[in-house]
Design a protein around this motif. Structure first.
Motif, short mmCIF file in Angstrom:
data_model
loop_
_atom_site.label_atom_id
_atom_site.label_comp_id
_atom_site.label_asym_id
_atom_site.label_seq_id
_atom_site.Cartn_x
_atom_site.Cartn_y
_atom_site.Cartn_z
N LEU A 264 37.91 3.87 -35.33
CA LEU A 264 38.66 3.15 -34.29
C LEU A 264 38.31 1.66 -34.31
CD1 LEU A 264 39.36 4.23 -30.67
CD2 LEU A 264 38.23 2.05 -31.06
N LEU A 265 37.03 1.34 -34.38
CA LEU A 265 36.60 -0.05 -34.35
C LEU A 265 37.17 -0.84 -35.53
CD1 LEU A 265 32.85 0.47 -33.37
CD2 LEU A 265 34.66 -0.43 -31.90
N GLN A 266 37.22 -0.22 -36.69
CA GLN A 266 37.68 -0.91 -37.89
C GLN A 266 39.18 -1.17 -37.89
OE1 GLN A 266 36.08 1.85 -40.79
NE2 GLN A 266 34.36 0.50 -41.26
N GLN A 267 39.94 -0.35 -37.17
CA GLN A 267 41.40 -0.45 -37.23
C GLN A 267 42.02 -1.21 -36.06
OE1 GLN A 267 43.45 3.35 -38.34
NE2 GLN A 267 41.37 4.19 -38.39
N SER A 268 41.29 -1.38 -34.98
CA SER A 268 41.90 -1.88 -33.73
C SER A 268 41.95 -3.40 -33.64
CB SER A 268 41.13 -1.33 -32.53
OG SER A 268 41.16 0.08 -32.51
N ASP A 269 43.06 -3.89 -33.07
CA ASP A 269 43.17 -5.31 -32.74
C ASP A 269 42.56 -5.59 -31.37
OD1 ASP A 269 44.78 -6.11 -35.09
OD2 ASP A 269 46.28 -4.79 -34.18
N PHE A 270 42.62 -4.60 -30.51
CA PHE A 270 42.00 -4.66 -29.18
C PHE A 270 41.20 -3.37 -28.98
CE2 PHE A 270 45.90 -7.09 -29.01
CZ PHE A 270 45.52 -8.27 -28.40
N VAL A 271 39.95 -3.50 -28.55
CA VAL A 271 39.11 -2.34 -28.27
C VAL A 271 38.80 -2.35 -26.77
CG1 VAL A 271 36.89 -1.21 -28.65
CG2 VAL A 271 38.10 -2.29 -30.58
N MET A 272 39.22 -1.30 -26.06
CA MET A 272 39.01 -1.25 -24.62
C MET A 272 38.01 -0.14 -24.28
SD MET A 272 41.75 -1.14 -21.44
CE MET A 272 42.71 -2.45 -22.20
N LEU A 273 36.96 -0.50 -23.53
CA LEU A 273 35.91 0.44 -23.14
C LEU A 273 36.21 1.01 -21.76
CD1 LEU A 273 32.84 -1.71 -24.26
CD2 LEU A 273 34.04 0.06 -25.56
N VAL A 274 36.33 2.33 -21.68
CA VAL A 274 36.67 3.00 -20.42
C VAL A 274 35.77 4.22 -20.25
CG1 VAL A 274 38.63 3.54 -18.94
CG2 VAL A 274 39.04 2.41 -21.11
N VAL A 275 34.47 4.06 -20.44
CA VAL A 275 33.53 5.18 -20.38
C VAL A 275 32.64 5.06 -19.15
CG1 VAL A 275 33.49 5.50 -22.87
CG2 VAL A 275 31.84 3.94 -21.81
N ASN A 276 32.06 6.18 -18.74
CA ASN A 276 31.04 6.16 -17.70
C ASN A 276 29.74 5.64 -18.29
OD1 ASN A 276 32.73 7.33 -15.73
ND2 ASN A 276 32.26 9.37 -16.49
N LEU A 277 28.90 5.04 -17.46
CA LEU A 277 27.59 4.60 -17.91
C LEU A 277 26.62 5.77 -17.83
CD1 LEU A 277 25.65 2.43 -18.89
CD2 LEU A 277 25.26 1.79 -16.49
N THR A 278 26.14 6.21 -18.97
CA THR A 278 25.17 7.29 -19.07
C THR A 278 24.11 6.85 -20.08
OG1 THR A 278 26.29 8.38 -20.94
CG2 THR A 278 27.03 8.98 -18.71
N PRO A 279 23.01 7.60 -20.21
CA PRO A 279 22.04 7.25 -21.26
C PRO A 279 22.67 7.17 -22.64
CG PRO A 279 21.07 8.81 -19.73
CD PRO A 279 22.51 8.69 -19.35
N GLU A 280 23.69 7.98 -22.90
CA GLU A 280 24.34 8.01 -24.21
C GLU A 280 25.24 6.78 -24.42
OE1 GLU A 280 22.70 11.65 -23.17
OE2 GLU A 280 24.34 10.66 -22.09
#
Length: 339
Positions: A264-280
């Motif tokens: 995903l990172l290599q192909q995207s023009d825009f990368v949107m982060l929509v995750v919960n904050l966890t140790p992972e």
């Protein structure tokens, strides 16, 4: 704060109309979550251990069925519950501010059945929990509860609630707004347009296209899915990375699953982060991940600031490893200002 022209920041405090909508939804959902727990406590009493003996104050509350007390940091101001909350909340609770509580702790300690945490306040620590023997619920006005010590609160027999879907649409809207603002350089354009020194706009200044570009969404939960639906209207190519693949009928929006985040990172023009904050997910995006992105790509964070390694991001922007960053959240928040 970053000085790079490719940095865009939208703090919630700068979006009052949107924030009032979020606040109203959060307040209603929080109250509706807390009320059943508190009503049950009147009938059955606390399930956790007694920390103080019964008092006349409690007997009066129980006998006259006064509304339960809800502790809030303040009403109005920079960190208080918005005044738009108050009318609704007072239908169900007797709102008590921290200032009032400290002035009359002996009288109010057993009246308080709930704490409403808004903008990370009040801080729910051992000292506060020890002073509230009848506390039943800590309610958070938002999705994330990473600022709450869940283990500590639960050890006192206190339940914890949040408002997981109250802000989904509004957060998805902000994600799209940040993407559009960064792509079309709206923040810089506003500064140039209002500058008395401006005589013209450079022809090559106008930014990049969103239509037809590839959006990579990391975290395809409720908010991520709403972002994808909005992006489809812009004819974007949509990739997503998630712990689990969405159902086939949900992928009808045109989103393509990437099992490996690297793809995903290599192909995207825009990368949107929509995750919960966890140790992972803590510092999920660091130096290595930023270097995998296109040099023309933009990172958009609408989740939690600590999901991104802030120092690595600053260096990536300064060295033009990526084109831009559009952030609704930072770590720390707000960012320290430099002279």
């Amino acid at each position: 704060m970053f000085r790079a022209k490719t940095f865009y920041l939208a703090q919630s405090a700068e979006l009052p109309a949107a924030w009032v909508t979020l606040a109203n939804r959060s307040g209603c959902r929080w109250a509706n979550s807390c009320i059943p727990f508190i009503q049950k406590s009147f009938r059955t009493g606390p399930k956790c251990r007694e920390r103080t003996a019964p008092s006349p104050c409690r007997d009066k509350i129980m006998g006259e069925k006064e509304p339960p007390g809800a502790l809030v940091y303040d009403i109005g101001g920079a960190f208080g519950v918005p005044e738009s909350h108050v009318e609704f909340l007072k239908k169900h609770f007797d709102l008590i501010t921290m200032k009032e509580f400290h002035k009359n702790k002996e009288q109010l300690c057993e009246k308080i059945r709930s704490i409403f945490v808004f903008e990370l306040r009040p801080v729910v620590d051992c000292e506060l929990l020890e002073s509230l023997p009848r506390l039943k619920v800590v309610g958070n006005s938002g999705v994330g509860v990473d600022h709450l010590d869940l283990k500590l609160i639960s050890s006192y027999g206190v339940k914890i609630t949040n408002t997981p879907h109250a802000v989904s649409d509004s957060t998805a809207d902000i994600g799209m707004a940040l993407m559009l603002a960064s792509a079309r350089r709206l923040v810089e354009g506003c500064c140039i347009a209002t500058s008395p020194d401006t005589t013209h706009f450079a022809a090559d200044w106008l930014g990049v296209e969103v239509t037809g570009a590839t959006l990579g969404i990391i975290g395809m939960g409720s908010i991520g899915y709403k972002v994808a639906k909005r992006a489809k209207a812009f004819d974007m190519n949509i990739l997503y990375h998630n712990r689990n693949r969405r159902k086939e009928e949900e992928e009808a929006i045109g989103a393509i699953y990437c099992k490996n985040m690297q793809d995903l990172l290599q192909q995207s023009d825009f990368v949107m982060l929509v995750v919960n904050l966890t140790p992972e997910t803590h510092k999920l995006i660091g130096k290595r991940e930023l270097e995998l992105m296109k040099p023309t790509a933009t990172l958009i964070n609408i989740s939690r600031g600590a999901v991104v390694d802030q120092d690595a991001l600053a260096k990536a922007l300064q060295k033009s490893v990526i084109r831009a960053a559009a952030l609704d959240v930072t770590d720390p928040e707000p960012l320290p200002r430099r002279a």
